[in-house]
Design a protein around this motif. Structure first.
Motif, PDB file in Angstrom:
ATOM      1  N   ASP A  65     -17.977  46.180   5.059  1.00  0.00           N
ATOM      2  CA  ASP A  65     -18.856  46.882   4.141  1.00  0.00           C
ATOM      3  C   ASP A  65     -18.551  48.379   4.175  1.00  0.00           C
ATOM      4  OD1 ASP A  65     -19.997  47.867   6.471  1.00  0.00           O
ATOM      5  OD2 ASP A  65     -21.757  46.573   6.369  1.00  0.00           O
ATOM      6  N   GLU A  66     -19.256  49.121   3.331  1.00  0.00           N
ATOM      7  CA  GLU A  66     -18.996  50.552   3.196  1.00  0.00           C
ATOM      8  C   GLU A  66     -19.140  51.288   4.523  1.00  0.00           C
ATOM      9  OE1 GLU A  66     -21.258  54.281   1.031  1.00  0.00           O
ATOM     10  OE2 GLU A  66     -21.128  52.389  -0.062  1.00  0.00           O
ATOM     11  N   GLU A  67     -20.143  50.933   5.287  1.00  0.00           N
ATOM     12  CA  GLU A  67     -20.389  51.612   6.564  1.00  0.00           C
ATOM     13  C   GLU A  67     -19.230  51.397   7.538  1.00  0.00           C
ATOM     14  OE1 GLU A  67     -23.709  51.690  10.194  1.00  0.00           O
ATOM     15  OE2 GLU A  67     -24.026  50.454   8.404  1.00  0.00           O
ATOM     16  N   GLU A  68     -18.731  50.151   7.608  1.00  0.00           N
ATOM     17  CA  GLU A  68     -17.636  49.859   8.526  1.00  0.00           C
ATOM     18  C   GLU A  68     -16.338  50.537   8.080  1.00  0.00           C
ATOM     19  OE1 GLU A  68     -17.630  48.375  11.439  1.00  0.00           O
ATOM     20  OE2 GLU A  68     -19.808  48.203  11.278  1.00  0.00           O
ATOM     21  N   LEU A  69     -16.102  50.546   6.766  1.00  0.00           N
ATOM     22  CA  LEU A  69     -14.912  51.218   6.262  1.00  0.00           C
ATOM     23  C   LEU A  69     -14.949  52.707   6.601  1.00  0.00           C
ATOM     24  CD1 LEU A  69     -14.274  49.666   2.724  1.00  0.00           C
ATOM     25  CD2 LEU A  69     -12.740  49.589   4.689  1.00  0.00           C
ATOM     26  N   LYS A  70     -16.115  53.307   6.473  1.00  0.00           N
ATOM     27  CA  LYS A  70     -16.242  54.741   6.751  1.00  0.00           C
ATOM     28  C   LYS A  70     -15.992  55.030   8.235  1.00  0.00           C
ATOM     29  CE  LYS A  70     -19.079  58.737   5.589  1.00  0.00           C
ATOM     30  NZ  LYS A  70     -19.236  59.396   6.885  1.00  0.00           N
ATOM     31  N   LYS A  71     -16.442  54.144   9.101  1.00  0.00           N
ATOM     32  CA  LYS A  71     -16.198  54.330  10.538  1.00  0.00           C
ATOM     33  C   LYS A  71     -14.700  54.331  10.831  1.00  0.00           C
ATOM     34  CE  LYS A  71     -20.496  52.329  12.384  1.00  0.00           C
ATOM     35  NZ  LYS A  71     -21.066  51.186  13.140  1.00  0.00           N
ATOM     36  N   ILE A  72     -13.992  53.393  10.196  1.00  0.00           N
ATOM     37  CA  ILE A  72     -12.545  53.319  10.413  1.00  0.00           C
ATOM     38  C   ILE A  72     -11.858  54.546   9.823  1.00  0.00           C
ATOM     39  CG2 ILE A  72     -10.454  51.966  10.000  1.00  0.00           C
ATOM     40  CD1 ILE A  72     -12.274  49.486   9.766  1.00  0.00           C
ATOM     41  N   TYR A  73     -12.279  54.923   8.610  1.00  0.00           N
ATOM     42  CA  TYR A  73     -11.713  56.119   7.984  1.00  0.00           C
ATOM     43  C   TYR A  73     -11.922  57.336   8.883  1.00  0.00           C
ATOM     44  CZ  TYR A  73     -11.178  60.149   4.927  1.00  0.00           C
ATOM     45  OH  TYR A  73     -10.795  61.356   4.403  1.00  0.00           O
ATOM     46  N   ASP A  74     -13.138  57.520   9.367  1.00  0.00           N
ATOM     47  CA  ASP A  74     -13.479  58.707  10.146  1.00  0.00           C
ATOM     48  C   ASP A  74     -12.695  58.793  11.454  1.00  0.00           C
ATOM     49  OD1 ASP A  74     -15.189  59.686   8.282  1.00  0.00           O
ATOM     50  OD2 ASP A  74     -17.040  59.138   9.311  1.00  0.00           O
ATOM     51  N   LYS A  75     -12.333  57.666  11.989  1.00  0.00           N
ATOM     52  CA  LYS A  75     -11.573  57.660  13.239  1.00  0.00           C
ATOM     53  C   LYS A  75     -10.252  58.407  13.075  1.00  0.00           C
ATOM     54  CE  LYS A  75      -9.401  54.505  16.569  1.00  0.00           C
ATOM     55  NZ  LYS A  75      -9.153  53.079  16.930  1.00  0.00           N
ATOM     56  N   TYR A  76      -9.689  58.343  11.868  1.00  0.00           N
ATOM     57  CA  TYR A  76      -8.371  58.936  11.643  1.00  0.00           C
ATOM     58  C   TYR A  76      -8.399  60.212  10.799  1.00  0.00           C
ATOM     59  CZ  TYR A  76      -7.036  54.331  13.313  1.00  0.00           C
ATOM     60  OH  TYR A  76      -6.911  53.199  14.074  1.00  0.00           O
ATOM     61  N   TRP A  77      -9.346  60.322   9.861  1.00  0.00           N
ATOM     62  CA  TRP A  77      -9.279  61.383   8.864  1.00  0.00           C
ATOM     63  C   TRP A  77     -10.406  62.419   8.934  1.00  0.00           C
ATOM     64  CZ3 TRP A  77      -5.781  63.086   5.444  1.00  0.00           C
ATOM     65  CH2 TRP A  77      -4.689  62.270   5.122  1.00  0.00           C
ATOM     66  N   LYS A  78     -11.526  62.088   9.505  1.00  0.00           N
ATOM     67  CA  LYS A  78     -12.704  62.961   9.402  1.00  0.00           C
ATOM     68  C   LYS A  78     -12.392  64.400   9.807  1.00  0.00           C
ATOM     69  CE  LYS A  78     -16.006  62.686  12.479  1.00  0.00           C
ATOM     70  NZ  LYS A  78     -17.200  62.246  13.248  1.00  0.00           N
ATOM     71  N   ASP A  79     -11.749  64.574  10.928  1.00  0.00           N
ATOM     72  CA  ASP A  79     -11.529  65.920  11.461  1.00  0.00           C
ATOM     73  C   ASP A  79     -10.115  66.436  11.229  1.00  0.00           C
ATOM     74  OD1 ASP A  79     -14.174  66.181  12.493  1.00  0.00           O
ATOM     75  OD2 ASP A  79     -13.618  64.857  14.152  1.00  0.00           O
ATOM     76  N   PHE A  80      -9.340  65.693  10.446  1.00  0.00           N
ATOM     77  CA  PHE A  80      -7.983  66.149  10.128  1.00  0.00           C
ATOM     78  C   PHE A  80      -8.069  67.354   9.193  1.00  0.00           C
ATOM     79  CE2 PHE A  80      -4.359  66.177   7.200  1.00  0.00           C
ATOM     80  CZ  PHE A  80      -3.309  66.269   8.096  1.00  0.00           C
ATOM     81  N   ARG A  81      -7.362  68.431   9.531  1.00  0.00           N
ATOM     82  CA  ARG A  81      -7.410  69.652   8.733  1.00  0.00           C
ATOM     83  C   ARG A  81      -5.999  70.080   8.357  1.00  0.00           C
ATOM     84  NH1 ARG A  81     -12.461  71.957   8.678  1.00  0.00           N
ATOM     85  NH2 ARG A  81     -11.582  73.892   7.857  1.00  0.00           N
ATOM     86  N   ILE A  82      -5.763  70.162   7.071  1.00  0.00           N
ATOM     87  CA  ILE A  82      -4.447  70.545   6.572  1.00  0.00           C
ATOM     88  C   ILE A  82      -4.134  71.997   6.899  1.00  0.00           C
ATOM     89  CG2 ILE A  82      -3.100  70.930   4.457  1.00  0.00           C
ATOM     90  CD1 ILE A  82      -4.466  68.393   3.340  1.00  0.00           C
ATOM     91  N   LEU A  83      -5.124  72.860   6.779  1.00  0.00           N
ATOM     92  CA  LEU A  83      -4.889  74.284   7.019  1.00  0.00           C
ATOM     93  C   LEU A  83      -4.655  74.603   8.493  1.00  0.00           C
ATOM     94  CD1 LEU A  83      -7.444  75.892   4.553  1.00  0.00           C
ATOM     95  CD2 LEU A  83      -4.958  75.942   4.402  1.00  0.00           C
TER      96      LEU A  83
END
Length: 263
Positions: free
Chosen positions: A243-261
């Motif tokens: 579900d949306e909540e589980e997908l977001k948890k997986i996404y956040d594990k890799y992308w949440k704090d990734f910063r291009i700058l």
């Protein structure tokens, strides 16, 4: 053209069909004898890239089949040379962000930076971005709701974006009207043209795919977020039920704090 409209192809593709068929008919003086058709096809091959020729011939062949012309089945499509894949790194995206600040007025810099970061960290298609409305984005929860009518597979889906994108997006949302598309295609193309980069919005999706792999995100989840079809793929069937909540948890594990700058 009416039959094409009923096939649910995009407005952009509909215009391309109309343009290519009219050019073809005019070049043949609306008298479709075999010699004129062959001359026109050879002219296309000498004037356009293999990819463009292929697309034009697909449309011409479709038209000739529609009118039951004898040459329709004899038109062979050219092979498209496989080029070296374009690898897009964080430094390439960072260049866009820094140049936007230095070369564009503040409001337009915000638009370009927001669109770039939103696309680069969510994986949405360019056409999906151009049709985003205020109501399609939950900025607080870093969520994009892609409506089925603008998705390639005509299915609703959700995807997410990074905190860095969230920061710029919230600043941009404070200066735009809520009743219009957030990112006009015409406006973005115009302002990207002022930057010293060959990248465009369509490349941000490619960056998301490549960077997700570099970050170690499971391919299954990446495909779902990007709206790729998982039909017939047994390995992905488990993720179809996240579900949306589980997908977001997986996404956040890799992308949440990734910063291009900060790369």
């Amino acid at each position: 053209m009416k039959r094409l409209e009923l096939s649910h192809i995009s407005t952009q593709e509909l215009k391309a069909y109309k343009s290519d068929i009219l050019s073809f008919l005019e070049a043949c003086s609306y008298d479709l004898n075999d010699d004129d058709i062959i001359i026109y096809i050879n002219r296309l091959k000498n004037s356009y890239s293999p990819k463009s020729v292929r697309n034009k011939l697909i449309r011409i062949r479709k038209f000739l089949k529609f009118i039951n012309h004898s040459l329709a089945d004899d038109i062979k499509l050219p092979r498209i040379p496989k080029r070296r894949k374009h690898v897009i790194k964080p430094k390439d995206i960072r260049q866009i962000l820094t140049e936007a600040d230095s070369k564009l007025r503040e409001r337009y810099a915000l638009k370009v930076k927001s669109a770039t970061l939103l696309s680069a960290t969510s994986g949405i298609r360019a056409e999906e971005l151009y049709n985003l409305m205020w109501k399609d984005i939950d900025a607080e929860n870093r969520t994009i709701y892609v409506r089925a009518e603008f998705a390639k597979d005509y299915e609703d889906r959700v995807t997410f974006f990074s905190r860095e994108a969230q920061e710029v997006l919230q600043e941009y949302l404070s200066v735009v009207k809520p009743d219009k598309p957030l990112f006009s295609k015409k406006s973005l193309l115009y302002h990207f043209g002022k930057l010293n980069t060959s990248l465009r919005m369509k490349h941000m999706r490619k960056f998301f795919s490549q960077q997700s792999d570099r970050l170690g995100m499971p391919t299954a989840v990446k495909k779902i977020l990007m709206g790729h079809s998982t039909a017939g793929d047994v390995d992905l069937s488990h993720y179809d039920f996240q579900d949306e909540e589980e997908l977001k948890k997986i996404y956040d594990k890799y992308w949440k704090d990734f910063r291009i700058l900060d790369c």
